[in-house]
Design a protein around this motif. Structure first.
Motif, PDB file in Angstrom:
ATOM      1  N   LYS A  52     -13.785  26.771 -17.119  1.00 58.92           N
ATOM      2  CA  LYS A  52     -14.416  27.320 -18.224  1.00 58.92           C
ATOM      3  C   LYS A  52     -13.494  28.510 -18.772  1.00 58.92           C
ATOM      4  O   LYS A  52     -13.646  28.632 -19.869  1.00 58.92           O
ATOM      5  CB  LYS A  52     -15.758  27.863 -18.065  1.00 58.92           C
ATOM      6  N   ILE A  53     -12.838  29.071 -17.948  1.00 64.22           N
ATOM      7  CA  ILE A  53     -11.877  30.398 -18.367  1.00 64.22           C
ATOM      8  C   ILE A  53     -10.639  29.600 -19.018  1.00 64.22           C
ATOM      9  O   ILE A  53     -10.062  30.002 -19.862  1.00 64.22           O
ATOM     10  CB  ILE A  53     -11.589  31.366 -17.086  1.00 64.22           C
ATOM     11  N   THR A  56     -11.395  26.465 -23.076  1.00 66.47           N
ATOM     12  CA  THR A  56     -12.514  26.997 -23.886  1.00 66.47           C
ATOM     13  C   THR A  56     -13.270  26.056 -24.689  1.00 66.47           C
ATOM     14  O   THR A  56     -13.370  26.084 -26.011  1.00 66.47           O
ATOM     15  CB  THR A  56     -11.902  28.239 -24.772  1.00 66.47           C
ATOM     16  N   ASP A  96     -10.061  35.268 -21.875  1.00 62.89           N
ATOM     17  CA  ASP A  96      -9.643  33.923 -22.063  1.00 62.89           C
ATOM     18  C   ASP A  96      -8.225  33.484 -21.189  1.00 62.89           C
ATOM     19  O   ASP A  96      -7.777  34.361 -20.476  1.00 62.89           O
ATOM     20  CB  ASP A  96      -9.382  33.518 -23.458  1.00 62.89           C
ATOM     21  N   VAL A  97      -8.026  32.436 -21.274  1.00 64.97           N
ATOM     22  CA  VAL A  97      -6.747  32.014 -20.578  1.00 64.97           C
ATOM     23  C   VAL A  97      -5.310  32.647 -21.149  1.00 64.97           C
ATOM     24  O   VAL A  97      -4.636  32.721 -20.246  1.00 64.97           O
ATOM     25  CB  VAL A  97      -6.501  30.542 -20.885  1.00 64.97           C
ATOM     26  N   GLU A  98      -5.294  33.305 -22.164  1.00 64.47           N
ATOM     27  CA  GLU A  98      -4.172  33.928 -22.763  1.00 64.47           C
ATOM     28  C   GLU A  98      -4.033  35.038 -21.773  1.00 64.47           C
ATOM     29  O   GLU A  98      -2.705  35.455 -21.640  1.00 64.47           O
ATOM     30  CB  GLU A  98      -3.959  34.166 -24.163  1.00 64.47           C
TER      31      GLU A  98
END
Length: 175
Positions: A52-53, A56, A96-98
Motif C-alpha cells: 500500500k505504500i 497508491t 509515498d513511494v517517492e
C-alpha cells in the motif's frame, strides 16, 4: 479363513485406544496447520502494508496473496525482505513511494520493492525459471486508463464478457 478372522479380532479397549491415538495425532496436526496459517496471514498482511505504500491504488487482497506467494517462490528469504522494508517504513514516517525509494540503500531491498510494484501493475511475477501470471483483469496498468479504454481482449467489451455489447467509452466529437 477362520485363522485370518481370529487374527483380526479387536476388543473394545484396543479400539478406544486406537481411536484416541488417532484423535490426538489429528489434533496435533491441526494445531500445526493453524499456527502455519496464522503465520502466513501475518506475513501476507505485512506484504499488503508494504504494497500500500509502494502502490497508491486500492489493492485487491486476493491478488495480493497470490503475488506474495509467487514472489516468495521466486525470491529467497522474501519474508525477511518484507519485514526489512516494513521496518524502514515504520521508522521513517513516509508519505509515498517517492520518499521511500531513496531511503532503500540496500540494492536487494530496492529490487524487491521494484518487483512488488511491477507485479501489481503488470499482474505477472517474473522469475528465473519461469513467469507466474497472477491476474490480467485486475492488473493496475489497466486501472489507470479504464475510464477511457477497455482492457485489451478478444471479447467485445471486456475480458469474460463475450455476449455483452461494447460500452461506449467517451462521447466522440463529431466534425
Amino acid at each position: 479363513m477362520s485363522s485370518l478372522h481370529a487374527e483380526l479380532k479387536i476388543n473394545r479397549r484396543h479400539l478406544l485406544l486406537g481411536m484416541s491415538a488417532l484423535a490426538t495425532a489429528a489434533g496435533v496436526l491441526q494445531n500445526q496447520s493453524l499456527a502455519e496459517a496464522s503465520y502466513r496471514s501475518d506475513v501476507v498482511s505485512n506484504f499488503m502494508f508494504v504494497s500500500k505504500i509502494l502502490v497508491t491504488h486500492e489493492l485487491n487482497p486476493l491478488v495480493g496473496h497470490r503475488i506474495y506467494s509467487a514472489l516468495s517462490d521466486v525470491e529467497e528469504q522474501f519474508d525477511h525482505t518484507i519485514l526489512a522494508i516494513q521496518d524502514i517504513i515504520i521508522k521513517n514516517p513516509l508519505a509515498d513511494v517517492e520518499h521511500l525509494m531513496p531511503i532503500l540503500t540496500d540494492m536487494k531491498l530496492q529490487n524487491s520493492a521494484l518487483k512488488i510494484i511491477s507485479a501489481w501493475y503488470s499482474g505477472v511475477v517474473y522469475g528465473k525459471y519461469g513467469d507466474h501470471v497472477i491476474t490480467f483483469e485486475d492488473a493496475l496498468m489497466y486501472k489507470v486508463s479504464n475510464d477511457v479504454m477497455t482492457i485489451p481482449s478478444y471479447a467485445k467489451s471486456a475480458p469474460n464478457a463475450w455476449n455483452a455489447t461494447a460500452v461506449p467509452l467517451l462521447n466522440m466529437p463529431s466534425f
